[in-house]
Write a protein that holds these residues in place. Structure first.
Motif, PDB file in Angstrom:
ATOM      1  N   MET A 244       0.818  -1.204   0.000  1.00 11.73           N
ATOM      2  CA  MET A 244       0.000   0.000   0.000  1.00 11.73           C
ATOM      3  C   MET A 244       0.860   1.266   0.000  1.00 11.73           C
ATOM      4  O   MET A 244       1.835   1.348   0.750  1.00 11.73           O
ATOM      5  CB  MET A 244      -0.907  -0.017   1.234  1.00 11.73           C
ATOM      6  CG  MET A 244      -1.984   1.049   1.261  1.00 11.73           C
ATOM      7  SD  MET A 244      -3.013   0.841   2.750  1.00 11.73           S
ATOM      8  CE  MET A 244      -3.851  -0.703   2.365  1.00 11.73           C
ATOM      9  N   PRO A 245       0.539   2.267  -0.831  1.00 10.12           N
ATOM     10  CA  PRO A 245       1.261   3.553  -0.776  1.00 10.12           C
ATOM     11  C   PRO A 245       1.142   4.170   0.614  1.00 10.12           C
ATOM     12  O   PRO A 245       0.101   4.027   1.275  1.00 10.12           O
ATOM     13  CB  PRO A 245       0.534   4.405  -1.832  1.00 10.12           C
ATOM     14  CG  PRO A 245      -0.111   3.413  -2.747  1.00 10.12           C
ATOM     15  CD  PRO A 245      -0.467   2.237  -1.913  1.00 10.12           C
ATOM     16  N   TRP A 246       2.185   4.874   1.032  1.00 13.82           N
ATOM     17  CA  TRP A 246       2.224   5.392   2.393  1.00 13.82           C
ATOM     18  C   TRP A 246       1.068   6.344   2.672  1.00 13.82           C
ATOM     19  O   TRP A 246       0.494   6.325   3.767  1.00 13.82           O
ATOM     20  CB  TRP A 246       3.556   6.083   2.658  1.00 13.82           C
ATOM     21  CG  TRP A 246       3.517   6.903   3.906  1.00 13.82           C
ATOM     22  CD1 TRP A 246       3.646   8.257   4.018  1.00 13.82           C
ATOM     23  CD2 TRP A 246       3.292   6.432   5.234  1.00 13.82           C
ATOM     24  NE1 TRP A 246       3.520   8.644   5.313  1.00 13.82           N
ATOM     25  CE2 TRP A 246       3.300   7.542   6.095  1.00 13.82           C
ATOM     26  CE3 TRP A 246       3.088   5.167   5.790  1.00 13.82           C
ATOM     27  CZ2 TRP A 246       3.118   7.454   7.452  1.00 13.82           C
ATOM     28  CZ3 TRP A 246       2.891   5.065   7.159  1.00 13.82           C
ATOM     29  CH2 TRP A 246       2.914   6.185   7.976  1.00 13.82           C
ATOM     30  N   GLU A 247       0.703   7.189   1.716  1.00 21.55           N
ATOM     31  CA  GLU A 247      -0.371   8.152   1.955  1.00 21.55           C
ATOM     32  C   GLU A 247      -1.677   7.453   2.308  1.00 21.55           C
ATOM     33  O   GLU A 247      -2.417   7.895   3.203  1.00 21.55           O
ATOM     34  CB  GLU A 247      -0.574   9.033   0.712  1.00 21.55           C
ATOM     35  CG  GLU A 247       0.586   9.962   0.399  1.00 21.55           C
ATOM     36  CD  GLU A 247       1.750   9.239  -0.258  1.00 21.55           C
ATOM     37  OE1 GLU A 247       1.560   8.078  -0.676  1.00 21.55           O
ATOM     38  OE2 GLU A 247       2.850   9.830  -0.325  1.00 21.55           O
ATOM     39  N   ILE A 248      -1.964   6.348   1.629  1.00 22.87           N
ATOM     40  CA  ILE A 248      -3.194   5.597   1.903  1.00 22.87           C
ATOM     41  C   ILE A 248      -3.096   4.916   3.265  1.00 22.87           C
ATOM     42  O   ILE A 248      -4.046   4.919   4.060  1.00 22.87           O
ATOM     43  CB  ILE A 248      -3.452   4.567   0.789  1.00 22.87           C
ATOM     44  CG1 ILE A 248      -3.661   5.283  -0.550  1.00 22.87           C
ATOM     45  CG2 ILE A 248      -4.663   3.697   1.125  1.00 22.87           C
ATOM     46  CD1 ILE A 248      -3.838   4.355  -1.730  1.00 22.87           C
ATOM     47  N   MET A 249      -1.925   4.328   3.548  1.00 26.53           N
ATOM     48  CA  MET A 249      -1.738   3.665   4.831  1.00 26.53           C
ATOM     49  C   MET A 249      -1.884   4.654   5.989  1.00 26.53           C
ATOM     50  O   MET A 249      -2.538   4.356   6.995  1.00 26.53           O
ATOM     51  CB  MET A 249      -0.350   3.014   4.898  1.00 26.53           C
ATOM     52  CG  MET A 249      -0.121   2.201   6.175  1.00 26.53           C
ATOM     53  SD  MET A 249       1.596   1.665   6.372  1.00 26.53           S
ATOM     54  CE  MET A 249       1.778   0.590   4.955  1.00 26.53           C
ATOM     55  N   ALA A 250      -1.297   5.844   5.843  1.00 29.99           N
ATOM     56  CA  ALA A 250      -1.389   6.857   6.898  1.00 29.99           C
ATOM     57  C   ALA A 250      -2.836   7.246   7.141  1.00 29.99           C
ATOM     58  O   ALA A 250      -3.268   7.420   8.294  1.00 29.99           O
ATOM     59  CB  ALA A 250      -0.560   8.090   6.511  1.00 29.99           C
ATOM     60  N   SER A 251      -3.599   7.366   6.062  1.00 31.88           N
ATOM     61  CA  SER A 251      -5.021   7.704   6.195  1.00 31.88           C
ATOM     62  C   SER A 251      -5.779   6.611   6.939  1.00 31.88           C
ATOM     63  O   SER A 251      -6.619   6.889   7.798  1.00 31.88           O
ATOM     64  CB  SER A 251      -5.632   7.919   4.805  1.00 31.88           C
ATOM     65  OG  SER A 251      -7.016   8.120   4.891  1.00 31.88           O
ATOM     66  N   LYS A 252      -5.455   5.363   6.653  1.00 29.12           N
ATOM     67  CA  LYS A 252      -6.129   4.239   7.315  1.00 29.12           C
ATOM     68  C   LYS A 252      -5.751   4.168   8.797  1.00 29.12           C
ATOM     69  O   LYS A 252      -6.576   3.793   9.644  1.00 29.12           O
ATOM     70  CB  LYS A 252      -5.785   2.926   6.608  1.00 29.12           C
ATOM     71  CG  LYS A 252      -6.405   2.796   5.218  1.00 29.12           C
ATOM     72  CD  LYS A 252      -6.175   1.429   4.624  1.00 29.12           C
ATOM     73  CE  LYS A 252      -6.787   1.335   3.232  1.00 29.12           C
ATOM     74  NZ  LYS A 252      -8.244   1.530   3.238  1.00 29.12           N
ATOM     75  N   ILE A 253      -4.519   4.524   9.125  1.00 24.86           N
ATOM     76  CA  ILE A 253      -4.105   4.521  10.539  1.00 24.86           C
ATOM     77  C   ILE A 253      -4.877   5.587  11.320  1.00 24.86           C
ATOM     78  O   ILE A 253      -5.324   5.345  12.442  1.00 24.86           O
ATOM     79  CB  ILE A 253      -2.585   4.753  10.655  1.00 24.86           C
ATOM     80  CG1 ILE A 253      -1.825   3.538  10.095  1.00 24.86           C
ATOM     81  CG2 ILE A 253      -2.183   4.987  12.112  1.00 24.86           C
ATOM     82  CD1 ILE A 253      -0.322   3.729  10.034  1.00 24.86           C
ATOM     83  N   LYS A 254      -5.039   6.769  10.718  1.00 20.53           N
ATOM     84  CA  LYS A 254      -5.807   7.826  11.390  1.00 20.53           C
ATOM     85  C   LYS A 254      -7.239   7.375  11.648  1.00 20.53           C
ATOM     86  O   LYS A 254      -7.793   7.601  12.734  1.00 20.53           O
ATOM     87  CB  LYS A 254      -5.809   9.090  10.531  1.00 20.53           C
ATOM     88  CG  LYS A 254      -4.486   9.833  10.519  1.00 20.53           C
ATOM     89  CD  LYS A 254      -4.601  11.111   9.703  1.00 20.53           C
ATOM     90  CE  LYS A 254      -3.293  11.897   9.726  1.00 20.53           C
ATOM     91  NZ  LYS A 254      -3.376  13.141   8.914  1.00 20.53           N
ATOM     92  N   ILE A 255      -7.833   6.722  10.651  1.00 13.87           N
ATOM     93  CA  ILE A 255      -9.200   6.218  10.813  1.00 13.87           C
ATOM     94  C   ILE A 255      -9.235   5.161  11.912  1.00 13.87           C
ATOM     95  O   ILE A 255     -10.142   5.139  12.752  1.00 13.87           O
ATOM     96  CB  ILE A 255      -9.721   5.638   9.479  1.00 13.87           C
ATOM     97  CG1 ILE A 255      -9.894   6.768   8.455  1.00 13.87           C
ATOM     98  CG2 ILE A 255     -11.034   4.891   9.683  1.00 13.87           C
ATOM     99  CD1 ILE A 255     -10.217   6.288   7.061  1.00 13.87           C
ATOM    100  N   TRP A 256      -8.228   4.299  11.925  1.00 15.75           N
ATOM    101  CA  TRP A 256      -8.184   3.207  12.915  1.00 15.75           C
ATOM    102  C   TRP A 256      -8.160   3.757  14.334  1.00 15.75           C
ATOM    103  O   TRP A 256      -8.864   3.241  15.207  1.00 15.75           O
ATOM    104  CB  TRP A 256      -6.954   2.351  12.660  1.00 15.75           C
ATOM    105  CG  TRP A 256      -6.813   1.180  13.586  1.00 15.75           C
ATOM    106  CD1 TRP A 256      -7.321  -0.080  13.419  1.00 15.75           C
ATOM    107  CD2 TRP A 256      -6.105   1.139  14.839  1.00 15.75           C
ATOM    108  NE1 TRP A 256      -6.990  -0.884  14.468  1.00 15.75           N
ATOM    109  CE2 TRP A 256      -6.239  -0.167  15.361  1.00 15.75           C
ATOM    110  CE3 TRP A 256      -5.374   2.077  15.566  1.00 15.75           C
ATOM    111  CZ2 TRP A 256      -5.665  -0.548  16.581  1.00 15.75           C
ATOM    112  CZ3 TRP A 256      -4.822   1.702  16.775  1.00 15.75           C
ATOM    113  CH2 TRP A 256      -4.956   0.407  17.271  1.00 15.75           C
ATOM    114  N   THR A 257      -7.347   4.782  14.582  1.00 17.02           N
ATOM    115  CA  THR A 257      -7.261   5.327  15.943  1.00 17.02           C
ATOM    116  C   THR A 257      -8.601   5.912  16.378  1.00 17.02           C
ATOM    117  O   THR A 257      -9.004   5.763  17.532  1.00 17.02           O
ATOM    118  CB  THR A 257      -6.163   6.406  16.040  1.00 17.02           C
ATOM    119  OG1 THR A 257      -6.427   7.449  15.090  1.00 17.02           O
ATOM    120  CG2 THR A 257      -4.793   5.819  15.752  1.00 17.02           C
TER     121      THR A 257
END
Length: 621
Positions: free
Chosen positions: A247-260
């Motif tokens: 996964m591209p980092w930008e997408i992964m970072a967005s998913k981490i924010k949602i996860w928290t």
């Protein structure tokens, strides 16, 4: 003998009379109970009296009386079964739900089911001495139909009386049915409170009828599906480790924010609300309540924790550090709530998974932070940075540790202390380990910058580059919350460092320029030869200054104060020497040989270090 026989006959006659009276009273009660207009509370009173009369009747020692009572009891029970059967089967052809038909209808249905449960218990108790197999089977069939209907009612109410899902950012005054507790949690009524009493009655009658497993299975299934639907609405999704790696980092970072956000809302709002509903329906401290809660939340917990495991297992790149710390901190935030919800029998799975994912994320954050220095050292050095200004690596590293890191100092220090401070070590002052590692990062940055400075062929530009970056690093620390962590001694060392580079620059650039202004080679006297030598010295100085001007106007110092300080140092070394030279030999009328006076030079110095290279075609008026 005759007297004794007369006594026995009297006793039998008395018992018989007593038995007849009890039977008569019993019949009267049955007639009263048959009145359809009789209120439910009065019907329950009469049933209680009937039961007590039955007990008195059974005290009779005559087998004939016992048999008569049993026959009457069985007959009455069959009549009750017939009545209950009519009420229950009457709903099988209807599409309406019982609850939505009104409270009176709903409670009447529940009472009919209760009646069957009681009758079934009676039939099963009489099976030992009476042939009631058929009526027992009939009661069991009716009960099964009723229980299936109640399961449908349970699922319908849980699904259609559920409050709307909330967003991941819950506001106390913005969600219907949500209130704030004294502990700061948001407590949400998952189900319309008006429906709770009926749900509790369904639970009780199904448990009394030995259908507790069916109730729990339907309750868990309905609540589990509803919970997962809400969490999907919040943004929860299942992502495999392989998918995350690609996964591209930008997408992964967005998913981490949602996860928290999802994790915080899930635990503090939804899991708490599920616990509250379980306690209301099953009763607090009831084993079924905790078991159902675990089964309802298990798949959601697994999905959320699996994402945490996947992120922790990924590569330890610097950009992930603050996201890892965010994930770790939100787990620390909900830790107490998780313990209160799942520290029960059967909850060890959740507790163990929670502990493991929190430890893995913490360890991943720790390793990522400790590896940051190696990332800095490995930054490639191929081309010199134009103008000797602040290198992008310096900006990246210092923004990384002074802008973003301060919010996580406490957490980072805890993670570092946990691994590096053993019980045999002396107690380290707060933040000392973090300070050690931050200074190490700064030292590794300095080492890489020194390598990059070697790419410049001009030694003076090497010093300007190192001065610029050393000053920038020191200023970033002074202007941040990390100043106390780095300490005054470290800051003083950085000041000395960039000042040394400034001094070295002035020496390496301007020593050769002012060398032409020495008195060497000028003979005593006032002959024409002296004027020729003075003219040449002034010409050499001017040419040397022009060469420096052409190159160093293209160099760049971003900090205005540092730029001004360096111009003053140049002026003190160069322009003062020039003024002194002109003054010493003014008697030779050398003014006509001077291309630039001291004011001209001062003005020209203002063009230095602006990052825009200029050529000098200057003629003094």
């Amino acid at each position: 003998m005759i007297g004794m026989e007369d006594t026995n006959v009297g006793m039998i006659s008395s018992n018989h009379l007593r038995q007849k009276s009890l039977i008569a009273a019993h019949n009267l009660l049955r007639e009263l109970e048959a009145n359809d207009s009789l209120p439910d509370d009065m019907r329950r009173i009469l049933a209680d009296l009937d039961s007590k009369l039955s007990e008195l009747t059974l005290e009779s020692n005559t087998s004939e009386s016992v048999q008569i009572l049993r026959d009457r009891q069985l007959s009455d029970a069959k009549e009750k079964l017939k009545s209950a059967h009519k009420k229950i089967m009457g709903w099988e052809s209807k599409t309406d739900t019982i609850w939505e038909s009104g409270p009176e209808v709903a409670w009447e249905y529940i009472e009919s089911v209760k009646e069957i449960v009681c009758l079934l218990g009676l039939f099963r108790s009489l099976c030992v001495e009476e042939d009631v197999t058929d009526v027992t089977a009939q009661a069991e069939d009716i009960l099964q139909v009723a229980m299936a209907r109640l399961e449908e009612e349970l699922a319908h109410i849980l699904a259609h009386r559920r409050q709307a899902c909330v967003s991941s950012e819950v506001e106390d005054d913005g969600v219907d049915g949500a209130v704030s507790s004294s502990q700061g949690d948001t407590i949400l009524d998952l189900i319309d409170p008006e429906s709770i009493p009926f749900l509790k009655s369904i639970r009780k009658v199904m448990f009394d009828g030995k259908y507790d497993q069916e109730f729990c299975e339907m309750y868990v299934k309905t609540q589990k599906d509803a919970l997962e639907e809400c969490l999907i609405g919040l943004g929860m999704e299942t992502v495999s480790i392989d998918e995350l790696i690609k996964m591209p980092w930008e997408i992964m970072a967005s998913k981490i924010k949602i996860w928290t956000q999802v994790l915080r809302t899930t635990v503090q709002v939804y899991f708490s609300a599920e616990k509250q509903l379980c306690d209301e329906i099953f009763g607090e401290s009831e084993p079924h309540a905790s078991l159902c809660l675990i089964n309802i939340t298990k798949s959601s917990v697994t999905c959320l924790f699996n994402f945490g495991h996947a992120i922790a297992l990924g590569p330890h790149t610097p950009e992930k550090l603050f996201y890892l710390l965010d994930m770790y901190e939100v787990l620390a935030e909900v830790k107490e709530k998780i313990s209160s919800l799942f520290a029960v029998e059967g909850g060890s799975f959740v507790m163990n998974e929670f502990k493991e994912v929190m430890e893995r994320l913490g360890e991943s954050a720790r390793v990522t932070f400790l590896g940051f220095g190696n990332v800095i050292l490995s930054d490639p050095s191929t081309d010199p940075f134009p103008g000797g200004g602040v290198h992008p690596l310096s900006s990246y590293v210092m923004n990384y540790i002074t802008v973003y890191l301060p919010d996580y100092c406490k957490t980072l220090n805890t993670l570092l202390q946990g691994k590096e401070n053993t019980s045999s070590d002396p107690v380290l002052p707060e933040k000392s380990l973090l300070a050690i590692h931050l200074r190490s990062i700064a030292a590794q940055l300095k080492s890489n910058l020194e390598k990059k400075s070697q790419l410049y062929k001009d030694a003076a530009l090497q010093h300007v580059f190192l001065m610029n970056n050393a000053h920038y690093i020191q200023q970033k620390v002074i202007g941040s919350e990390l100043q106390k962590i780095f300490g005054d001694e470290w800051i003083r060392t950085q000041i000395v460092n960039y000042q040394q580079h400034a001094t070295s620059y002035v020496r390496s650039t301007w020593s050769n320029v002012v060398a032409s202004l020495r008195d060497d080679g000028i003979p005593p006297g006032s002959g024409s030869g002296v004027k020729v030598i003075l003219k040449e010295k002034i010409r050499v100085f001017s040419v040397a200054f022009e060469e420096v001007y052409r190159s160093q106007t293209g160099w760049f110092i971003r900090d205005e104060q540092l730029k001004e300080e360096l111009r003053i140092s140049i002026s003190q070394k160069v322009i003062l020497a020039y003024q002194s030279f002109i003054g010493r030999y003014s008697k030779y009328d050398i003014e006509k040989y001077v291309k630039y006076d001291s004011d001209d030079l001062e003005n020209l110095l203002r063009d230095f270090f602006e990052g825009s290279q200029k050529s000098l075609n200057y003629r003094r008026r």
